[in-house]
Design an enzyme around this catalytic site. Structure first.
Site, PDB file in Angstrom:
ATOM      1  N   ASP A  42      22.713   3.349  57.845  1.00 40.84           N
ATOM      2  CA  ASP A  42      22.625   4.165  59.059  1.00 40.84           C
ATOM      3  C   ASP A  42      23.618   3.707  60.114  1.00 40.84           C
ATOM      4  OD1 ASP A  42      20.678   5.693  57.954  1.00 40.84           O
ATOM      5  OD2 ASP A  42      19.000   4.616  58.884  1.00 40.84           O
ATOM      6  N   LYS A 120      15.343  19.885  30.178  1.00 41.71           N
ATOM      7  CA  LYS A 120      15.720  21.169  30.768  1.00 41.71           C
ATOM      8  C   LYS A 120      15.052  21.239  32.136  1.00 41.71           C
ATOM      9  CE  LYS A 120      16.235  26.064  29.791  1.00 41.71           C
ATOM     10  NZ  LYS A 120      15.822  26.624  31.079  1.00 41.71           N
TER      11      LYS A 120
HETATM   12  S1  IVH Z   1      23.319  23.867  29.750  1.00 44.64           S
HETATM   13  C1  IVH Z   1      25.920  27.184  28.153  1.00 44.64           C
HETATM   14  N1  IVH Z   1      21.622  21.939  30.328  1.00 44.64           N
HETATM   15  O1  IVH Z   1      18.834  26.455  31.910  1.00 44.64           O
HETATM   16  C2  IVH Z   1      24.838  26.245  28.495  1.00 44.64           C
HETATM   17  N2  IVH Z   1      21.203  24.094  31.195  1.00 44.64           N
HETATM   18  O2  IVH Z   1      18.592  28.842  30.196  1.00 44.64           O
HETATM   19  C3  IVH Z   1      24.558  26.234  29.926  1.00 44.64           C
HETATM   20  N3  IVH Z   1      19.203  24.227  32.620  1.00 44.64           N
HETATM   21  O3  IVH Z   1      21.170  28.451  33.535  1.00 44.64           O
HETATM   22  C4  IVH Z   1      23.370  25.511  30.352  1.00 44.64           C
HETATM   23  N4  IVH Z   1      18.652  22.105  32.463  1.00 44.64           N
HETATM   24  O4  IVH Z   1      20.010  26.658  34.882  1.00 44.64           O
HETATM   25  C5  IVH Z   1      21.918  23.235  30.478  1.00 44.64           C
HETATM   26  N5  IVH Z   1      20.240  20.121  30.780  1.00 44.64           N
HETATM   27  C6  IVH Z   1      20.547  21.423  30.941  1.00 44.64           C
HETATM   28  C7  IVH Z   1      19.756  22.281  31.715  1.00 44.64           C
HETATM   29  C8  IVH Z   1      20.113  23.622  31.818  1.00 44.64           C
HETATM   30  C9  IVH Z   1      18.348  23.281  32.987  1.00 44.64           C
HETATM   31  C10 IVH Z   1      19.118  25.647  33.008  1.00 44.64           C
HETATM   32  C11 IVH Z   1      20.378  26.212  33.605  1.00 44.64           C
HETATM   33  C12 IVH Z   1      20.745  27.392  32.784  1.00 44.64           C
HETATM   34  C13 IVH Z   1      19.475  27.698  32.080  1.00 44.64           C
HETATM   35  C14 IVH Z   1      19.752  28.324  30.744  1.00 44.64           C
END
Ligand code: IVH
Length: 673
Positions: A42, A120
């Site tokens: 800070d 994910k």
């Molecule tokens: S890769 C072409 N990795 O899931 C691949 N997506 O259903 C692009 N998401 O729009 C996505 N965690 O918002 C990827 N570890 C991850 C992810 C991820 C969340 C979301 C992302 C994407 C959606 C696809």
């Protein structure tokens, strides 16, 4: 050489501070391994702010001070994604994962594929464009080709660097990842909104999306958003590694946060095991996830596999079973718990959610029902997360048919018919037929027999449960009708122990009025209140016939306690049990009403700390109270004496600091005599 001007000095210092702050941001947010304390950090930031305030011409958009404060927008402008932001194919079971892997292996003509595996994240996708290491644009996914420009908002998120670390990053680097709100931040935000009477967010993803899509960046800045990167888009003027896992590491080196759960596994079995492992870990992760993603690790293999429609052939999301589903409330029943608390339960049309079939959801209490405004026949969203009991998240108002009646907690206990009561300011509603109500039987009798109540030695929890289950005991008075044969018929009861219990029961008949009142288990009447009541009313008859007003004349009895007492004695069933108890021979010596002179400790406040050796703390408390003293739990200026036993705590220290008289246990005993 001309001396350096103050302006030049400031410029150099500003550059140094920015480097330092960026470095510490990286240590803190990306590596999770800070080198300095928050207060030191800070101080650096404050110094930079002060300098920039003096020399506004030295402010640059990538300065760590420039995260907040931008003026609100009229509307968002568009961001075109030169490389489309795709979605992922989903697998809802292991077969679908096996199929995915088989197809990929066939196309690649290989035996085993290395997969990069990641959680994910349940947030929203974002694209961050860095030019020459500086964040220049942030866009939402939108339809995959065109999104919204949320640069000003994204700049307020601490885990997103405004400037990349190091110097070996590509000239243009488009980072892709997910903006999330972690669980703790979400709970806190909703708590605030609840307190301010604002509508709560349904889940962290909605909260994150709602927070990012604010035209006023100051609102976004106040929301607990964070970011994880999981890939790249456009890359110009630089080279990336040839494996997804290595690219992610590169991103981390440049100051972007990557998910610590990411790793590389061999083959499809590695993927299935990872899914299992993360599913077990899910509840303990600080953020919401809705599955895991498996990505072919080799970029060359990814390129050979290519895309179908809007999703890559080289990646798939293995989704967890949905944690929220819609269903219909068929009825609202009320259950009575062991303590007499009434809990409304929604009976649902069975629905598969969070991996199991759910047909009940707790509604907690009247406040919760009012908050949700849930009525019989409503369509609702049910959530079952982890091992947590299913909850109703919200009512789908648009599906409500007709005008169903609002639900109100019953005025009488559904189990025993006694009146129910809800104490002002408390959420729970209780049955007041404590001595009689079947739902409360076991707890009631355990309490009645406990040491500080009638002290029936040997009548433990297990035995009480057996006696109730065998139908031998329905209320405390039935205890006194037990015979030796019945008692020795119970599990693990020898003849001798049966005789001991009969003797203990006989002994317990000779008690005190205070113990008897406490044993009745009236809500809000603990041991101390029972003593006060005995002292004030002297006879059971007088207590039972007192109205709320005369009850409140007793010391320390307020309207809530008075109300509970009156309601308790107003239940005919409770009175019947009391009559039975007296008929069984329970009796106590007449209470001597002590005159003021007989209360030598009146007006004095005592605090007890540490372990007493000659008597229990409770006995000491009771003895002091009998002499008119008040016994308090904490030391303050109003305390007159602190009694210090063995291994005293901080209360003894505080007493000394305040100069309060300290008594040893033996000094206390002397005074009591
Ligand atoms: S890769 C072409 N990795 O899931 C691949 N997506 O259903 C692009 N998401 O729009 C996505 N965690 O918002 C990827 N570890 C991850 C992810 C991820 C969340 C979301 C992302 C994407 C959606 C696809």
């Amino acid at each position: 050489m001309p001396p350096i001007s103050p302006h030049e000095q400031a410029r150099d210092r500003i550059a140094q501070l920015r480097d330092d702050i960026n470095h510490h941001n990286y240590r803190y947010y990306i590596l999770d391994d800070p080198e300095i304390t928050d207060s030191e950090y800070d101080r650096l930031l404050r110094e930079l702010q002060d300098l920039e305030q003096h020399y506004p011409d030295l402010i640059t958009p990538d300065s760590p001070t420039q995260r907040v404060g931008a003026a609100p927008l009229e509307s968002f402008s568009e961001v075109k994604h030169r490389i489309p932001m795709l979605s992922l194919g989903n697998a809802f079971n292991n077969e679908e994962v096996l199929d995915f892997d088989r197809r990929a292996r066939e196309r690649l003509d290989v035996e085993v594929i290395d997969y990069a595996v990641e959680p994910k994240l349940d947030g929203l996708a974002i694209s961050l464009r860095y030019e020459n290491g500086v964040l220049v644009q942030a866009g939402t996914r939108g339809d995959g080709t065109t999104g919204e420009d949320v640069t000003l908002n994204v700049r307020t998120i601490d885990t997103i660097p405004l400037r990349l670390v190091g110097d070996d990053y590509p000239q243009v680097l488009e980072v892709r990842g997910e903006i999330i709100m972690n669980k703790a931040g979400f709970e806190k935000l909703n708590r605030q909104r609840r307190e301010q009477g604002e509508k709560e967010f349904v889940n962290p993803r909605n909260a994150a999306a709602g927070s990012l899509r604010q035209l006023d960046p100051r609102i976004t800045a106040a929301r607990p958003l964070s970011f994880f990167s999981y890939g790249v888009g456009e890359v110009l003027g630089g080279r990336l590694e040839d494996r997804h896992s290595a690219i992610i590491k590169q991103l981390q080196g440049w100051g972007l946060r990557i998910n610590p759960e990411s790793k590389v596994v061999k083959g499809v079995q590695g993927c299935l095991d990872y899914y299992q492992k993360i599913q077990e870990k899910r509840d303990s992760l600080p953020y919401e996830i809705d599955g895991v993603v498996f990505k072919v690790d080799s970029i060359a293999q990814q390129e050979r596999l290519g895309f179908v429609a809007r999703a890559p052939r080289w990646a798939i999301a293995r989704k967890f079973p949905a944690q929220e589903e819609m269903t219909v409330v068929e009825a609202i029943d009320v259950q009575v718990g062991r303590t007499g608390a009434l809990t409304p339960v929604a009976r649902l049309q069975p629905v598969f959610v969070g991996g199991v079939t759910v047909s009940n959801a707790t509604l907690h209490n009247q406040d919760e029902i009012d908050r949700l405004d849930v009525r019989v026949g409503d369509t609702v969203i049910v959530r079952r997360a982890g091992d947590v009991i299913p909850q109703i998240v919200s009512v789908v108002r648009s599906r409500r048919q007709g005008r169903p009646r609002k639900f109100k907690m019953p005025t009488h206990c559904p189990v025993c018919g006694s009146a129910t009561e809800r104490i002002e300011g408390e959420a729970k509603t209780f049955c007041t037929g404590g001595l009689y109500c079947e739902a409360q039987r076991k707890e009631m009798i355990k309490h009645f027999a406990s040491r500080r109540a009638l002290d029936i030695e040997g009548l433990g929890e297990k035995l009480v449960e057996q006696l109730v289950d065998a139908g031998l005991v329905h209320d405390p008075a039935d205890l006194y009708a037990l015979n030796e044969a019945q008692l020795s018929g119970m599990e693990r009861m020898a003849e001798k122990s049966a005789q001991n219990i009969l003797a203990a029961l006989e002994k317990s008949k000779q008690t005190t009025l205070a113990r008897f009142i406490y044993a009745l288990g009236i809500h809000n009447v603990g041991e101390t209140t029972a003593q006060t009541l005995a002292q004030h009313f002297a006879t059971l008859e007088q207590l039972m016939t007192a109205d709320e007003e005369s009850l409140q004349a007793a010391p320390d009895v307020g309207p809530i306690v008075a109300h509970s007492i009156v309601t308790f004695f107003a239940q005919p069933h409770n009175r019947e049990v009391i009559d039975k108890l007296l008929a069984a021979g329970l009796h106590w010596p007449e209470v001597e009403i002590k005159s003021e002179d007989a209360l030598p400790l009146k007006g004095k406040t005592f605090v007890l700390t540490g372990t007493l050796t000659q008597m229990s703390r409770n006995d000491a408390k009771a003895a002091l109270q009998a002499l008119g003293a008040k016994v308090s739990g904490s030391v303050s200026k109003k305390t007159d004496y602190v009694v210090v036993g063995e291994n005293p705590g901080s209360k003894a220290v505080k007493a000394e600091q305040l100069g309060i008289e300290i008594l040893s246990e033996s000094e206390l005993l002397q005074r009591l005599e």
